[in-house]
Scaffold this motif. Structure first.
Motif, PDB file in Angstrom:
ATOM      1  N   TYR A  89      38.414  17.852  30.468  1.00 52.82           N
ATOM      2  CA  TYR A  89      37.902  16.916  31.483  1.00 52.82           C
ATOM      3  C   TYR A  89      38.059  15.469  31.055  1.00 52.82           C
ATOM      4  N   LEU A  90      38.320  14.632  32.057  1.00 55.90           N
ATOM      5  CA  LEU A  90      38.208  13.188  31.838  1.00 55.90           C
ATOM      6  C   LEU A  90      36.794  12.836  32.293  1.00 55.90           C
ATOM      7  N   VAL A  91      36.153  11.919  31.570  1.00 58.62           N
ATOM      8  CA  VAL A  91      34.743  11.680  31.885  1.00 58.62           C
ATOM      9  C   VAL A  91      34.449  10.180  32.003  1.00 58.62           C
ATOM     10  N   THR A  92      33.640   9.815  33.003  1.00 60.39           N
ATOM     11  CA  THR A  92      33.145   8.434  33.076  1.00 60.39           C
ATOM     12  C   THR A  92      31.616   8.480  33.149  1.00 60.39           C
ATOM     13  N   PHE A 147      27.365  11.050  35.177  1.00 57.16           N
ATOM     14  CA  PHE A 147      28.599  11.457  34.484  1.00 57.16           C
ATOM     15  C   PHE A 147      29.531  12.116  35.486  1.00 57.16           C
ATOM     16  N   MET A 148      30.713  11.570  35.607  1.00 55.75           N
ATOM     17  CA  MET A 148      31.713  12.176  36.500  1.00 55.75           C
ATOM     18  C   MET A 148      32.760  12.882  35.648  1.00 55.75           C
ATOM     19  N   PHE A 149      33.115  14.091  36.027  1.00 54.95           N
ATOM     20  CA  PHE A 149      34.127  14.866  35.299  1.00 54.95           C
ATOM     21  C   PHE A 149      35.308  15.161  36.213  1.00 54.95           C
ATOM     22  N   ALA A 150      36.477  14.853  35.754  1.00 53.77           N
ATOM     23  CA  ALA A 150      37.685  15.217  36.512  1.00 53.77           C
ATOM     24  C   ALA A 150      38.513  16.139  35.624  1.00 53.77           C
ATOM     25  N   PRO A 151      38.862  17.334  36.143  1.00 53.72           N
ATOM     26  CA  PRO A 151      39.634  18.263  35.298  1.00 53.72           C
ATOM     27  C   PRO A 151      40.996  17.658  34.940  1.00 53.72           C
ATOM     28  N   THR A 152      41.400  17.762  33.678  1.00 53.01           N
ATOM     29  CA  THR A 152      42.683  17.182  33.262  1.00 53.01           C
ATOM     30  C   THR A 152      43.859  17.982  33.809  1.00 53.01           C
ATOM     31  N   ASN A 153      43.595  19.179  34.314  1.00 51.40           N
ATOM     32  CA  ASN A 153      44.673  19.990  34.929  1.00 51.40           C
ATOM     33  C   ASN A 153      45.446  19.195  35.958  1.00 51.40           C
TER      34      ASN A 153
END
Ligand SMILES: Nc1ncnc2c1ncn2[C@@H]1O[C@H](COP(=O)(O)OP(=O)(O)OP(=O)(O)O)[C@@H](O)[C@H]1O
Ligand SMILES: [Mg+2]
Length: 462
Positions: free
Chosen positions: A126-129, A144-150
């Motif tokens: 995950y990319l996280v902010t 916390f926002m998570f975006a899958p690196t896929n």
């Protein structure tokens, strides 16, 4: 098909172009990639900041749940914590990696506008902010926002594929271009090479495509010209050899004939003396011919050196005139000389005399009895002209262009009275030209002949 040179040129081009292309592609690829990832990160942070703004207005349970629900339906995941990192709400099941991020966040030092806390897209899932919820100047919680690196990996993969296709097409086009280019350069060279090989094998003339205007065109032209010159040279040599053998055979026939006659019994002493004189004359002629031929051969091999010296032309001419007057007197020919007293020339004295003697001898031989021969020196701006004029029998128009050719005589019969070797003018011309001058003959049949020698003014070293 692929000869060595085009292969070399092609390979060299290919390697160079490949290096340049790879370098450019690499820069383009990394720039695009970084842009893409930055875009993803910015979007993620903006999304977190939007949630944060909503929550700052209304930091209550229904709003928190609403945010959680919203993200559970999206590709992203959200985790909202209290100021110290205790999870209040999460949109998706919490994975180990998410936990680690939350545990490792330094909660005190997150800037109000939020920050990226994980961007290692190649290693992590995950990319996280993190966007802190700030109410009345105090952190009340963190989004916390998570975006899958896929997704990022997919984008990168797609970009890579596009680059691969573009790269392949570029390489293909490069190969085609190089192939055409190298053929364009090497094809004429192969032709030229084949032509020179044929020349070496004895083919007389080669014709090369001379349509090109570049260096290869010039080379092709030069080789065509060379082959023509070579052909002409061969023909001339053959003719020359034929003439020489003819020239040698004639006096030898005389000599043998008269020697045979003398050896017969009952030949009167008087006749014997006559024949011996003829034999001597022929031998002298033969010696002269061979000497002249040898001289010309030296000139051809550039072994002929002239030793220039500064001389007063008038003096040379007057002493020469003294030497040949008796010969002119035999035919009752008058000989006049006009030359400025102070004309200076830089010539090889002996050679120059040889030239003048030959021309004057020609004038004498071809003048009628009681005729007149003149020698005049004219000083011009750039050169000095020596003009020898006779009023003798002249040279037929058709013979005039050949007069300087070796062994060429107008009177082919080689009578002993007028017969020279036919080499005199050829040698004279070579000598004058090696002085940097020129020679020309004008003549009219029955009226006389005029030979002009032009010597460049100038200095000894020239
Ligand atoms: N002044 C002249 N008048 C008429 N014909 C000339 C004159 N000078 C030269 N010729 C012609 O040109 C030919 C070539 O001259 P060239 O001096 O080369 O040879 P040559 O006099 O015959 O022999 P060599 O000079 O070797 O003894 C001569 O055979 C002659 O036919
Ligand atoms: Mg002569």
């Amino acid at each position: 098909m692929f000869n060595k040179l085009s292969l070399k040129i092609g390979l060299l081009f290919f390697v160079f172009i490949l290096i340049i292309e790879s370098f450019l592609f690499f820069i383009l690829y990394t720039n695009l990639l970084n842009d893409r990832i930055e875009e993803v990160m910015d979007n993620l942070l903006a999304r977190g900041n939007t949630h944060r703004a909503v929550l700052e207005d209304n930091f209550e349970s229904p709003t928190l749940e609403h945010v959680g629900q919203m993200e559970s339906a999206s590709d992203f995941a959200v985790i909202i914590t209290d100021p110290t990192g205790n999870i209040i709400i999460n949109s998706d099941p919490i994975e180990q990696e998410m936990k680690e991020v939350i545990e490792h966040t330094d909660y005190e030092n997150v800037p109000t506008e939020g920050e990226i806390v994980e961007n290692r897209w190649t290693e992590k899932k995950y990319l996280v902010t993190d966007s802190p919820i700030t109410i009345n100047g105090e952190h009340q919680g963190h989004v916390f926002m998570f975006a899958p690196t896929n997704n990022v990996k997919k984008i990168v993969g797609h970009l890579g594929e596009q680059f691969l296709v573009a790269g392949m097409i570029t390489i293909l086009l490069t190969i085609i271009t190089i192939f055409i280019l190298s053929r364009f350069i090497t094809h004429p060279m192969i032709k030229i090479n084949q032509a020179t090989e044929q020349l070496g094998l004895g083919k007389k003339k080669v014709e090369l495509d001379t349509g090109r205007k570049d260096e290869l065109g010039e080379l092709a032209n030069s080789i065509t010209k060379l082959s023509q010159d070579l052909d002409q040279l061969k023909n001339e040599r053959n003719e020359f050899l034929a003439s020489i053998s003819h020239e040698l055979r004639t006096p030898l026939t005389y000599i043998k004939g008269y020697a045979d006659v003398i050896s017969r019994p009952n030949i009167p002493e008087k006749k014997k003396g006559e024949y011996i004189d003829i034999i001597r004359e022929e031998t002298e002629q033969l010696t002269e011919l061979i000497r002249n031929l040898f001289e010309l051969a030296k000139m051809d091999q550039n072994k002929f050196v002239i030793h220039r010296e500064k001389i007063v032309l008038g003096e040379l001419i007057h002493s020469l005139a003294g030497r040949i007057r008796p010969a002119f007197a035999e035919k009752n020919i008058t000989f006049s000389v006009s030359c400025p007293e102070d004309t200076i020339v830089y010539v090889d004295t002996e050679r120059f005399q040889q030239v003048l003697l030959n021309i004057l001898d020609n004038a004498r031989k071809h003048s009628y009895d009681n005729g007149h021969v003149s020698l005049a020196v004219n000083e011009m701006n750039e050169d000095i002209k020596v003009i020898i004029t006779d009023e003798g029998e002249g040279i037929p128009k058709e013979d005039l262009p050949h007069i300087f050719n070796r062994l060429y005589r107008v009177e082919k019969s080689r009578s002993r009275k007028s017969g020279g070797t036919g080499l005199g003018l050829a040698i004279a011309k070579e000598i004058i030209e090696s002085h940097g001058g020129s020679m020309e003959v004008q003549s009219k049949l029955g009226e006389g002949t005029c030979v002009t020698i032009s010597l460049r003014r100038g200095c000894k070293d020239e």
